[in-house]
Every structure is written in C-alpha cells, then in structure tokens.
Design a protein around this motif. Structure first.
Motif, short mmCIF file in Angstrom:
data_model
loop_
_atom_site.label_atom_id
_atom_site.label_comp_id
_atom_site.label_asym_id
_atom_site.label_seq_id
_atom_site.Cartn_x
_atom_site.Cartn_y
_atom_site.Cartn_z
N PRO A 101 -112.65 -9.47 16.68
CA PRO A 101 -111.58 -8.46 16.78
C PRO A 101 -112.14 -7.15 17.34
O PRO A 101 -113.16 -6.64 16.84
N ARG A 102 -111.48 -6.60 18.36
CA ARG A 102 -111.95 -5.36 18.96
C ARG A 102 -110.94 -4.22 18.82
O ARG A 102 -111.32 -3.06 18.74
N LEU A 103 -109.65 -4.56 18.79
CA LEU A 103 -108.63 -3.53 18.64
C LEU A 103 -107.51 -4.07 17.77
O LEU A 103 -106.82 -5.02 18.15
N THR A 104 -107.35 -3.48 16.59
CA THR A 104 -106.31 -3.89 15.65
C THR A 104 -105.36 -2.72 15.46
O THR A 104 -105.80 -1.60 15.17
N TRP A 105 -104.07 -2.99 15.63
CA TRP A 105 -103.04 -1.95 15.61
C TRP A 105 -102.14 -2.10 14.39
O TRP A 105 -101.71 -3.20 14.06
N TYR A 106 -101.88 -0.97 13.72
CA TYR A 106 -100.90 -0.92 12.63
C TYR A 106 -99.81 0.08 13.00
O TYR A 106 -100.10 1.26 13.24
N GLY A 107 -98.56 -0.39 13.04
CA GLY A 107 -97.43 0.48 13.34
C GLY A 107 -96.72 0.96 12.10
O GLY A 107 -96.95 0.45 10.99
N ASP A 108 -95.84 1.94 12.27
CA ASP A 108 -95.07 2.48 11.14
C ASP A 108 -94.22 1.42 10.47
O ASP A 108 -93.97 1.48 9.26
N ASP A 109 -93.73 0.46 11.26
CA ASP A 109 -92.80 -0.55 10.74
C ASP A 109 -93.51 -1.77 10.16
O ASP A 109 -92.88 -2.78 9.86
N GLY A 110 -94.82 -1.68 9.98
CA GLY A 110 -95.57 -2.79 9.42
C GLY A 110 -96.13 -3.75 10.46
O GLY A 110 -96.83 -4.70 10.09
N GLU A 111 -95.84 -3.50 11.72
CA GLU A 111 -96.37 -4.38 12.77
C GLU A 111 -97.90 -4.30 12.78
O GLU A 111 -98.49 -3.21 12.75
N ARG A 112 -98.52 -5.45 12.85
CA ARG A 112 -99.98 -5.53 12.98
C ARG A 112 -100.30 -6.41 14.18
O ARG A 112 -99.83 -7.55 14.25
N VAL A 113 -101.08 -5.89 15.09
CA VAL A 113 -101.48 -6.63 16.28
C VAL A 113 -103.00 -6.61 16.33
O VAL A 113 -103.60 -5.54 16.27
N GLU A 114 -103.61 -7.79 16.44
CA GLU A 114 -105.06 -7.86 16.53
C GLU A 114 -105.45 -8.46 17.87
O GLU A 114 -105.02 -9.56 18.22
N LEU A 115 -106.26 -7.73 18.62
CA LEU A 115 -106.72 -8.18 19.92
C LEU A 115 -108.22 -8.45 19.83
O LEU A 115 -109.02 -7.56 19.53
N SER A 116 -108.60 -9.69 20.09
CA SER A 116 -110.03 -10.01 20.19
C SER A 116 -110.57 -9.44 21.50
O SER A 116 -109.82 -8.96 22.36
N GLY A 117 -111.88 -9.51 21.67
CA GLY A 117 -112.45 -9.02 22.91
C GLY A 117 -111.88 -9.73 24.12
O GLY A 117 -111.54 -9.10 25.13
N ALA A 118 -111.75 -11.06 24.03
CA ALA A 118 -111.22 -11.83 25.16
C ALA A 118 -109.76 -11.48 25.44
O ALA A 118 -109.35 -11.36 26.60
N VAL A 119 -108.98 -11.31 24.38
CA VAL A 119 -107.55 -11.00 24.57
C VAL A 119 -107.37 -9.59 25.12
O VAL A 119 -106.55 -9.36 26.01
N LEU A 120 -108.13 -8.63 24.61
CA LEU A 120 -108.04 -7.27 25.13
C LEU A 120 -108.42 -7.24 26.60
O LEU A 120 -107.74 -6.62 27.43
N ASP A 121 -109.49 -7.93 26.96
CA ASP A 121 -109.90 -7.99 28.36
C ASP A 121 -108.82 -8.66 29.21
O ASP A 121 -108.58 -8.25 30.36
N ASN A 122 -108.15 -9.67 28.68
CA ASN A 122 -107.09 -10.35 29.41
C ASN A 122 -105.93 -9.42 29.71
O ASN A 122 -105.40 -9.39 30.83
N TRP A 123 -105.54 -8.62 28.71
CA TRP A 123 -104.47 -7.64 28.91
C TRP A 123 -104.87 -6.62 29.97
O TRP A 123 -104.08 -6.26 30.85
N VAL A 124 -106.10 -6.15 29.89
CA VAL A 124 -106.57 -5.17 30.87
C VAL A 124 -106.61 -5.78 32.27
O VAL A 124 -106.20 -5.14 33.25
N SER A 125 -107.04 -7.01 32.38
CA SER A 125 -107.12 -7.68 33.68
C SER A 125 -105.74 -7.84 34.31
O SER A 125 -105.54 -7.52 35.49
N LYS A 126 -104.79 -8.33 33.54
CA LYS A 126 -103.43 -8.51 34.06
C LYS A 126 -102.84 -7.17 34.50
O LYS A 126 -102.20 -7.07 35.56
N THR A 127 -103.05 -6.14 33.69
CA THR A 127 -102.48 -4.83 34.00
C THR A 127 -103.17 -4.20 35.20
O THR A 127 -102.53 -3.54 36.04
#
Length: 259
Positions: A35-61
C-alpha cells in the motif's frame, strides 16, 4: 541508502535513484503490492492504492494529458480540486509530462491550458476543462458539463496502462506554481523532501489540506514511504476522539502520525 542524483538531489533510494517523478513511479514497483496511498473521506470512503495501482492511475492519466491535450513542458495544468487521492494522481501525471501544475489562481480566472476540476461550472472560460468525479466508484461526472469538457471518470479508463510517448522533461521548466511561488522540475522533489522532512520508509498519516498536499505526498513516496491521507473533517474528528484516532492509526500501521 541516500543518492545524489542528476540535479544534485539527495534522496533515499533502494535500487532506483529518485530525482524525478518518473523515478518515483519506478520506485513504486520495487514492492508493487505494498500500500502506497490510502485515502479516508468524510463519508467513510476508504480507498487503498498499492504501488502498482497508483502507478497505473498515473500512467493512464499521463496518456490522457499527452494524447488529448498535448501536455508538455510549458503546459499549465490548473488543479481546482480538494485535497484528495485523485488530486495526487493528476499532479503526478502532469509532472510526468513535464507540465506545470498550478495550485493557485491569482488572476481569479483560469490562467491555464488545462483545468482539472470537480466544479466545471466555474470554468466556462479559458482553458480546456477536465471534470473529475471524486467518489471512487463514479463511472461518469454527476452534473452538467461545459461544452467540450472531458469527463475524467469515463475517459481515463480508456487509456493505456503503460505510459506511451511522453515529451522529455525540461529540468529548468516550472513544475509547480502555488501561493508561495514556483518550483522547477529540477528542484521539485528536493524542495518537497526538505519542506516535509519525511521519515525514510515510514507509513505517514497526513491531513489532506493546503495547496502543498501533493508535494507532501510526493515527499513521503520519494523516500520509499507510504501515505494515509485523511480529510480535514475526519482529522478534526480523530483529534477529538483519541480512542478512534488510536484505532485508525493502529489498523493502518502508521509510523509517523501528522494529524
């Protein structure tokens, strides 16, 4: 260990010298499932991005920015977004193209070539608009779009998982324009690490507030760390509820709480 890079940048590195955003995303693949970036929102949303997933999002964008907007050194990308994991992705992608991320809007308009925003109705003038839906499961932007605006929720996923052609980054070109001035690509990570003083390899909890949130996240990742990013509202709640704060920090195995 520590490495003095191409631009005289001294940053933590394992097998990869970390002097650029490209180096940083490569570093994420040393432990792709971590896990490299884990997000907690006000509404209880939790999103966990592993290194590979974070890199994938950056690559697509990154591919979207290059193919749709011809992003390159000198292109100004205004991020009109709250502190959020998606804000980090868009900043990293813009830097990967050599473009300049604009975090302040001193003219009161849109002094940018590309405007990335969750409030596209505010940007009907100046700049090409990308409308960003913040919820993780959003498949399209929930609202009206200005003519010609790109809906990021549907568009980003159509681009390749690996970065295609990107322009060469000019180290001397601006990478960041914010309330306190500008920073070049050559100095971006070094300045971020100096300002944030992250612990190498640590899991750090940060509040998603302030224009510098993207550089604070970059600083932690550049020294091979990982981030738990929480909203201002949740951070305030945790400060008022020590038991809940201790439980969250413990479950996330945070080494360096900065809440």
């Amino acid at each position: 260990m520590w490495h003095t890079g191409e631009y005289g940048v001294s940053l933590y590195a394992g097998s990869v010298p970390v002097t650029t955003i490209a180096d940083l995303t490569a570093l994420l693949h040393r432990e792709p499932g971590r896990p490299r970036l884990t997000w907690y929102g006000d509404d209880g949303e939790r999103v966990e991005l592993s290194g590979a997933v974070l890199d994938n999002w950056v690559s697509k964008t990154t591919n979207l920015l290059v193919e749709e907007f011809d992003a390159e050194p000198g292109t100004r990308v205004l991020l009109d977004l709250p502190g959020h994991w998606r804000t980090v992705v868009w900043a990293f992608a813009a830097w990967r193209t050599g473009a300049c991320v604009v975090l302040a809007d001193p003219a009161g308009g849109s002094p940018a070539d590309v405007v990335v925003t969750d409030r596209p109705d505010r940007h009907s003038h100046g700049g090409q608009v990308v409308a960003v839906s913040l919820p993780a499961l959003a498949r399209r932007f929930d609202g009206d779009l200005p003519a010609g605006a790109v809906d990021a929720a549907s568009a980003v996923m159509t681009y390749g998982d690996a970065i295609g052609w990107v322009p060469a980054v000019d180290p001397a070109s601006p990478a960041l324009v914010g309330p306190t001035g500008s920073t070049s690509h050559a100095d971006l990570l070094a300045d971020a690490v100096t300002a944030a003083a992250p612990q190498p390899g640590a899991r750090t909890a940060l509040v998603a507030t302030g224009a510098d949130v993207v550089t604070r996240v970059a600083a932690v990742l550049a020294v091979d760390g990982s981030v738990v990013l929480v909203t201002e509202g949740l951070a305030a709640t945790l400060r008022a509820d020590d038991e809940r704060r201790t439980r969250l920090l413990g479950s996330e195995r945070v080494d360096d709480p900065r809440l």
